[in-house]
Design a protein around this motif. Sequence first.
Motif, PDB file in Angstrom:
ATOM      1  N   ARG A  40      -5.046  -0.444  -5.657  1.00  0.00           N
ATOM      2  CA  ARG A  40      -4.446  -1.156  -4.528  1.00  0.00           C
ATOM      3  C   ARG A  40      -4.591  -2.672  -4.674  1.00  0.00           C
ATOM      4  NH1 ARG A  40      -8.042  -0.915   0.583  1.00  0.00           N
ATOM      5  NH2 ARG A  40      -9.190  -2.262  -0.870  1.00  0.00           N
ATOM      6  N   ASP A  41      -5.812  -3.128  -4.979  1.00  0.00           N
ATOM      7  CA  ASP A  41      -6.067  -4.569  -5.019  1.00  0.00           C
ATOM      8  C   ASP A  41      -5.349  -5.250  -6.180  1.00  0.00           C
ATOM      9  OD1 ASP A  41      -7.566  -4.296  -2.776  1.00  0.00           O
ATOM     10  OD2 ASP A  41      -9.510  -4.532  -3.741  1.00  0.00           O
ATOM     11  N   GLU A  42      -5.135  -4.517  -7.254  1.00  0.00           N
ATOM     12  CA  GLU A  42      -4.363  -5.076  -8.369  1.00  0.00           C
ATOM     13  C   GLU A  42      -2.941  -5.378  -7.913  1.00  0.00           C
ATOM     14  OE1 GLU A  42      -2.974  -4.035 -12.962  1.00  0.00           O
ATOM     15  OE2 GLU A  42      -4.170  -2.600 -11.825  1.00  0.00           O
ATOM     16  N   ALA A  43      -2.386  -4.453  -7.133  1.00  0.00           N
ATOM     17  CA  ALA A  43      -1.033  -4.671  -6.611  1.00  0.00           C
ATOM     18  C   ALA A  43      -1.034  -5.771  -5.550  1.00  0.00           C
ATOM     19  CB  ALA A  43      -0.481  -3.373  -6.031  1.00  0.00           C
ATOM     20  N   LYS A  56      -2.142  10.530  -9.519  1.00  0.00           N
ATOM     21  CA  LYS A  56      -3.048  11.101 -10.523  1.00  0.00           C
ATOM     22  C   LYS A  56      -4.492  11.130 -10.031  1.00  0.00           C
ATOM     23  CE  LYS A  56      -0.401   9.785 -14.658  1.00  0.00           C
ATOM     24  NZ  LYS A  56      -0.399   8.901 -15.861  1.00  0.00           N
ATOM     25  N   LEU A  57      -4.822  10.253  -9.088  1.00  0.00           N
ATOM     26  CA  LEU A  57      -6.190  10.198  -8.566  1.00  0.00           C
ATOM     27  C   LEU A  57      -6.506  11.373  -7.656  1.00  0.00           C
ATOM     28  CD1 LEU A  57      -6.457   6.389  -7.675  1.00  0.00           C
ATOM     29  CD2 LEU A  57      -7.283   7.536  -9.742  1.00  0.00           C
ATOM     30  N   GLY A  58      -5.470  12.040  -7.145  1.00  0.00           N
ATOM     31  CA  GLY A  58      -5.689  13.200  -6.289  1.00  0.00           C
ATOM     32  C   GLY A  58      -6.276  12.846  -4.924  1.00  0.00           C
ATOM     33  N   VAL A  59      -5.974  11.654  -4.415  1.00  0.00           N
ATOM     34  CA  VAL A  59      -6.483  11.226  -3.106  1.00  0.00           C
ATOM     35  C   VAL A  59      -5.303  10.842  -2.222  1.00  0.00           C
ATOM     36  CG1 VAL A  59      -8.679  10.426  -4.056  1.00  0.00           C
ATOM     37  CG2 VAL A  59      -6.746   8.833  -3.874  1.00  0.00           C
ATOM     38  N   ASP A  60      -5.587  10.650  -0.921  1.00  0.00           N
ATOM     39  CA  ASP A  60      -4.516  10.245  -0.012  1.00  0.00           C
ATOM     40  C   ASP A  60      -4.848   8.980   0.766  1.00  0.00           C
ATOM     41  OD1 ASP A  60      -6.437  11.175   1.669  1.00  0.00           O
ATOM     42  OD2 ASP A  60      -5.239  12.795   2.540  1.00  0.00           O
ATOM     43  N   ASN A  61      -5.905   8.261   0.316  1.00  0.00           N
ATOM     44  CA  ASN A  61      -6.283   7.003   0.968  1.00  0.00           C
ATOM     45  C   ASN A  61      -6.954   6.100  -0.064  1.00  0.00           C
ATOM     46  OD1 ASN A  61      -9.153   7.732   0.841  1.00  0.00           O
ATOM     47  ND2 ASN A  61      -8.658   9.169   2.506  1.00  0.00           N
ATOM     48  N   GLU A  86       0.826  -1.214   0.000  1.00  0.00           N
ATOM     49  CA  GLU A  86       0.000   0.000   0.000  1.00  0.00           C
ATOM     50  C   GLU A  86       0.858   1.261   0.000  1.00  0.00           C
ATOM     51  OE1 GLU A  86      -4.044  -1.686   2.177  1.00  0.00           O
ATOM     52  OE2 GLU A  86      -2.544  -0.603   3.362  1.00  0.00           O
ATOM     53  N   GLU A  87       1.966   1.235   0.723  1.00  0.00           N
ATOM     54  CA  GLU A  87       2.868   2.390   0.735  1.00  0.00           C
ATOM     55  C   GLU A  87       3.490   2.604  -0.644  1.00  0.00           C
ATOM     56  OE1 GLU A  87       3.458   4.637   3.424  1.00  0.00           O
ATOM     57  OE2 GLU A  87       1.568   3.586   3.866  1.00  0.00           O
ATOM     58  N   ARG A  88       3.828   1.520  -1.339  1.00  0.00           N
ATOM     59  CA  ARG A  88       4.380   1.644  -2.694  1.00  0.00           C
ATOM     60  C   ARG A  88       3.325   2.188  -3.651  1.00  0.00           C
ATOM     61  NH1 ARG A  88       6.903  -3.411  -1.651  1.00  0.00           N
ATOM     62  NH2 ARG A  88       5.358  -4.496  -2.910  1.00  0.00           N
ATOM     63  N   VAL A  89       2.097   1.720  -3.506  1.00  0.00           N
ATOM     64  CA  VAL A  89       1.011   2.206  -4.359  1.00  0.00           C
ATOM     65  C   VAL A  89       0.797   3.696  -4.147  1.00  0.00           C
ATOM     66  CG1 VAL A  89      -1.473   2.086  -4.810  1.00  0.00           C
ATOM     67  CG2 VAL A  89      -0.155  -0.023  -4.538  1.00  0.00           C
ATOM     68  N   LYS A  90       0.804   4.152  -2.905  1.00  0.00           N
ATOM     69  CA  LYS A  90       0.605   5.567  -2.599  1.00  0.00           C
ATOM     70  C   LYS A  90       1.699   6.439  -3.208  1.00  0.00           C
ATOM     71  CE  LYS A  90      -1.885   5.015   1.790  1.00  0.00           C
ATOM     72  NZ  LYS A  90      -1.791   5.187   3.271  1.00  0.00           N
ATOM     73  N   ALA A  91       2.886   5.865  -3.366  1.00  0.00           N
ATOM     74  CA  ALA A  91       4.005   6.619  -3.938  1.00  0.00           C
ATOM     75  C   ALA A  91       4.037   6.562  -5.461  1.00  0.00           C
ATOM     76  CB  ALA A  91       5.319   6.086  -3.376  1.00  0.00           C
ATOM     77  N   SER A  92       3.139   5.792  -6.057  1.00  0.00           N
ATOM     78  CA  SER A  92       3.151   5.604  -7.512  1.00  0.00           C
ATOM     79  C   SER A  92       2.510   6.784  -8.246  1.00  0.00           C
ATOM     80  CB  SER A  92       2.418   4.320  -7.887  1.00  0.00           C
ATOM     81  OG  SER A  92       1.024   4.449  -7.638  1.00  0.00           O
ATOM     82  N   LYS A  93       2.875   6.939  -9.500  1.00  0.00           N
ATOM     83  CA  LYS A  93       2.318   8.009 -10.339  1.00  0.00           C
ATOM     84  C   LYS A  93       0.822   7.821 -10.552  1.00  0.00           C
ATOM     85  CE  LYS A  93       6.569   8.954 -12.930  1.00  0.00           C
ATOM     86  NZ  LYS A  93       7.196   8.951 -14.285  1.00  0.00           N
ATOM     87  N   ASP A  94       0.409   6.582 -10.755  1.00  0.00           N
ATOM     88  CA  ASP A  94      -1.010   6.305 -11.005  1.00  0.00           C
ATOM     89  C   ASP A  94      -1.873   6.713  -9.813  1.00  0.00           C
ATOM     90  OD1 ASP A  94      -0.490   5.334 -13.515  1.00  0.00           O
ATOM     91  OD2 ASP A  94      -0.396   3.242 -12.878  1.00  0.00           O
ATOM     92  N   PHE A  95      -1.378   6.461  -8.607  1.00  0.00           N
ATOM     93  CA  PHE A  95      -2.145   6.835  -7.414  1.00  0.00           C
ATOM     94  C   PHE A  95      -2.188   8.352  -7.266  1.00  0.00           C
ATOM     95  CE2 PHE A  95      -2.618   7.791  -2.896  1.00  0.00           C
ATOM     96  CZ  PHE A  95      -3.717   7.010  -2.566  1.00  0.00           C
TER      97      PHE A  95
END
Length: 321
Positions: free
Chosen positions: A228-231, A213-218, A202-211
Amino acid sequence: MTQWLLQRLFEAKEQPKPTFAIQGTINWMRALSEIINSDEFSNEKISNVYNKVQRRPKNEKADTLAFENMLMAYHNLASLSSLDKEISHKYDVVRSAIVSWYYATYFAASAMVAASSGSKQETHSATAKVWHSDFAERGLLPYPFNLCLSTLVLKEVKTKIKDLRNGNSYDLSIYSSNVEEAKGACISYLNGTADYKKWEVEERVKASKDFKKLGVDNFRTKAAQILRDEALSKGQVNFLFQAFRYRGKANYRDSIFLSYGNSYEEKIGPFIHDLRDVTKAFIQMAAFYCKKRVVKEDWELFIKDLEENTRLSLPVNEIEI
């Protein structure tokens, strides 16, 4: 003075309480030892797991890699055996014992990978992933080393853990004295490692460009959950991943808990003995598999050569069943 260093660490970072950290550390190894010294783990059961394994076509390079890694596993087992028998104050060596346990496990697993696919990985994580596909997912490990998860998606993990428990309610708070308690503790550690690996993903996903781009923090939005679930669906937990986490806690993350604060001296000696027993069992399992895969005559030459030339005090037959 009231535990000055511990207070400094609490102020500087998130620091698990020593009593909590050492409880899980000791109790997981106690559980593993309880199982491998029971009928749940026996020469017959190891043989049954590997009875259909075929000797592969000659691959001298891969076989040499297997032999080299088995030598390193043997050396670390010898270190543990000496720490178990010859050191009077076990607290002095407890961290070193965990490191020897980890590297014995890692090298034995690397020998198995070399004997299976002939591959050599550049990182410990990569080795754990190959070991997962070559052994854990193919049913080529005896219990308890076969406990694993092939996803980190929370719903699927909960279902798998429930199936594994099958009504067993014991957890890592128990210092196991029988197989049922030990099984519950092992499943609890598997679940805890899954939680930790999930957090890492989850921490890696939050640091990703795709995340970003969503403009969210959770992960409250549907789009974030899908990402998240794909990862998480690609995540894995097996004995090597658990061992890597275990070594990390002892050697890096929870720096204080093995040599500071409350005394657990009555359990530290048995703990090092448990480390030794579990290491020996894992290496014997690996050796049994490797022996079936490499050139038959070469395995016998390998053992004979060690008997004649090793400088270690541990008898070579300790690594075979």
